[in-house]
Write an enzyme that holds these catalytic residues in place. Structure first.
Site, PDB file in Angstrom:
ATOM      1  N   ASN A   1     -28.910  -4.889  11.136  1.00  0.00           N
ATOM      2  CA  ASN A   1     -27.674  -4.391  10.535  1.00  0.00           C
ATOM      3  C   ASN A   1     -27.619  -4.563   9.028  1.00  0.00           C
ATOM      4  OD1 ASN A   1     -27.578  -7.017  12.021  1.00  0.00           O
ATOM      5  ND2 ASN A   1     -25.805  -7.341  10.715  1.00  0.00           N
TER       6      ASN A   1
ATOM      7  N   GLN B   1     -27.328  -0.778  16.024  1.00  0.00           N
ATOM      8  CA  GLN B   1     -27.480  -0.072  14.747  1.00  0.00           C
ATOM      9  C   GLN B   1     -28.477   1.079  14.835  1.00  0.00           C
ATOM     10  OE1 GLN B   1     -25.624  -0.287  12.157  1.00  0.00           O
ATOM     11  NE2 GLN B   1     -24.577  -2.231  12.465  1.00  0.00           N
TER      12      GLN B   1
ATOM     13  N   THR C   1      -9.628  -2.719  34.431  1.00  0.00           N
ATOM     14  CA  THR C   1      -9.397  -1.267  34.389  1.00  0.00           C
ATOM     15  C   THR C   1     -10.035  -0.704  33.127  1.00  0.00           C
ATOM     16  OG1 THR C   1      -7.364  -1.571  35.609  1.00  0.00           O
ATOM     17  CG2 THR C   1      -7.604   0.520  34.414  1.00  0.00           C
TER      18      THR C   1
ATOM     19  N   CYS D   1     -19.744  -9.795   9.347  1.00  0.00           N
ATOM     20  CA  CYS D   1     -19.324 -11.108   9.832  1.00  0.00           C
ATOM     21  C   CYS D   1     -19.703 -12.214   8.855  1.00  0.00           C
ATOM     22  CB  CYS D   1     -19.962 -11.407  11.185  1.00  0.00           C
ATOM     23  SG  CYS D   1     -19.701 -10.083  12.352  1.00  0.00           S
TER      24      CYS D   1
HETATM   25  N1  PLP Z   1     -25.178  -5.918  17.032  1.00  0.00           N
HETATM   26  C1  PLP Z   1     -25.355  -5.451  15.792  1.00  0.00           C
HETATM   27  C2  PLP Z   1     -26.743  -5.286  15.272  1.00  0.00           C
HETATM   28  C3  PLP Z   1     -24.260  -5.125  14.995  1.00  0.00           C
HETATM   29  O1  PLP Z   1     -24.458  -4.678  13.759  1.00  0.00           O
HETATM   30  C4  PLP Z   1     -22.958  -5.306  15.524  1.00  0.00           C
HETATM   31  C5  PLP Z   1     -21.764  -5.029  14.694  1.00  0.00           C
HETATM   32  O2  PLP Z   1     -21.751  -5.233  13.500  1.00  0.00           O
HETATM   33  C6  PLP Z   1     -22.822  -5.775  16.839  1.00  0.00           C
HETATM   34  C7  PLP Z   1     -23.956  -6.070  17.563  1.00  0.00           C
HETATM   35  C8  PLP Z   1     -21.481  -6.002  17.453  1.00  0.00           C
HETATM   36  O3  PLP Z   1     -20.873  -4.779  17.860  1.00  0.00           O
HETATM   37  P1  PLP Z   1     -19.306  -4.666  18.057  1.00  0.00           P
HETATM   38  O4  PLP Z   1     -18.690  -4.606  16.699  1.00  0.00           O
HETATM   39  O5  PLP Z   1     -19.119  -3.376  18.832  1.00  0.00           O
HETATM   40  O6  PLP Z   1     -18.859  -5.837  18.841  1.00  0.00           O
END
Ligand code: PLP
Length: 369
Positions: A144, A172, A230, A317
């Site tokens: 990412n 990604q 659901t 994050c």
């Molecule tokens: N995996 C990767 C490589 C990501 O970049 C992300 C989100 O930034 C996720 C998982 C998590 O996805 P979600 O935002 O749908 O929970």
């Protein structure tokens, strides 16, 4: 606004909104209900399941809808049988690293597979991994932050021959490069809707029936008893439509994104003190991450924000924490340079004019720094 943060999230495609609207306004039936209104919702889920499966060349019955990529990744790791060993790459997303750490605290063995300066698995780490004899390996398809694409297919074949279960986080990669669940040879693969112009809060785990999935949420038995609750029908319908569009427009989107990335990179080269991370390896057509000597990434991000340009200083994050990105740290990037990181992730609506404008503003801000 010039939006250059599509790896964080994408805007909803207008065609996705159109597909979702009837399920928000009129067709509110519960897909588990037997009367016509319920059957209509059930049939919409079936269509979405086919569309999502088609995007990654999988069987529709292999798709479990989840609340997103995070849940899909957690669910994949939860399939690890008791007292077993898990291996993950050093550059995985927190939705893999955090449940992995928790499993380790609960007594499972955990091995972190080292990467080289480009974020690719090293030969030494690969042979150490075989010595560790993991039960499950989780290796992301595309990163990412850097956009680096791992050769998952090459490793998965070898690992599966040794009886290892292989999971890949394709959140990604999907919709940006061709992804085939069958050709990758993995047994589990995670997807997220909001990275492909679909709604947030929706994703999927694609799985091989040979894997003993351990549900995280139990209840009414929806999604083959693997994810009760659901179904979020409108979101799943939107995810399906977004997947269908990503599949039919994949080549065209890839060409557009790579054209913009090439223009961006050629111009970035001219900025003194700028280094692009993992510059010469296979990366997603939409992602560029760089650092500039003596420039603080978050400061630059805020200055760009004032000019109405949205970028990331790392992963969504990890940003805001003031710590250098763990991904860049795992790649052995100098911590000061890592703290100057800016990630540009392009989207299908970006234009050459926006890239030119972005370059102009960055040059201006960097020369003032
Ligand atoms: N995996 C990767 C490589 C990501 O970049 C992300 C989100 O930034 C996720 C998982 C998590 O996805 P979600 O935002 O749908 O929970």
């Amino acid at each position: 606004m010039i939006y250059l943060d599509h790896n964080a999230t994408t805007p909803l495609d207008g065609r996705v909104v159109e597909a979702m609207l009837p399920f928000l306004k009129s067709f509110y039936g519960n897909p588990s209900s037997l009367y016509r209104h319920g059957r209509l919702a059930r049939s919409a889920l079936d269509t979405a399941r086919e569309q999502v499966a088609a995007l990654v060349d999988a069987n529709p019955a292999a798709v479990i809808f989840t609340s997103g990529g995070t849940e899909a990744n957690n669910l994949a790791l939860a399939s690890l049988p008791a007292a077993c060993r898990l291996a993950i790459a050093a550059t995985e997303h927190p939705s893999i690293t955090e449940p992995a750490k928790r499993l380790s605290r609960q007594g499972h063995g955990l091995s972190i597979i080292a990467v080289d300066g480009n974020g690719l698995l090293t030969e030494a780490a690969l042979s150490q991994l075989m010595g560790f004899q993991p039960t499950l390996v989780s290796l992301m398809l595309a990163n990412n932050e850097t956009g680096v694409v791992q050769d998952v297919a090459a490793y998965a074949g070898q690992w599966r021959e040794s009886g290892i279960i292989v999971h890949t986080d394709a959140v990604q990669a999907a919709g940006k490069i061709p992804v085939s669940f069958k050709r990758l040879g993995v047994q589990m693969l995670s997807l997220s809707s909001h990275k492909i112009y679909g709604p947030k809060g929706c994703g999927a785990l694609v799985f091989d029936k040979s894997v003993p999935i351990n549900p995280l949420i139990v209840g009414g038995g929806q999604e083959q008893d693997l994810r009760s609750g659901t179904e979020n029908v409108a979101a799943i319908v939107g995810f399906g439509k977004a997947a269908e569009l990503a599949k039919t427009e994949l080549a065209e989107r890839g060409k557009h994104l790579l054209g913009l990335r090439t223009l961006l990179e050629a111009n970035l080269e001219a900025i003194p003190g700028l280094s692009m991370f993992a510059k010469n390896v296979n990366r997603l057509p939409n992602t560029v991450q760089f650092g500039i000597d003596g420039v603080d990434g978050e400061m630059l991000l805020m200055k760009l924000d004032k000019k109405n340009i949205a970028v990331s200083s790392g992963s969504a994050c990890a940003s805001g924490g003031g710590q250098p990105s763990p991904v860049l740290m795992a790649m052995g990037v100098n911590p000061t340079l890592a703290k100057s990181a800016i990630r540009i992730s392009l989207g299908i609506a970006n234009t050459e004019a926006e890239i030119v404008q972005f370059i102009h503003v960055v040059k201006d801000l960097v020369s003032q720094a």
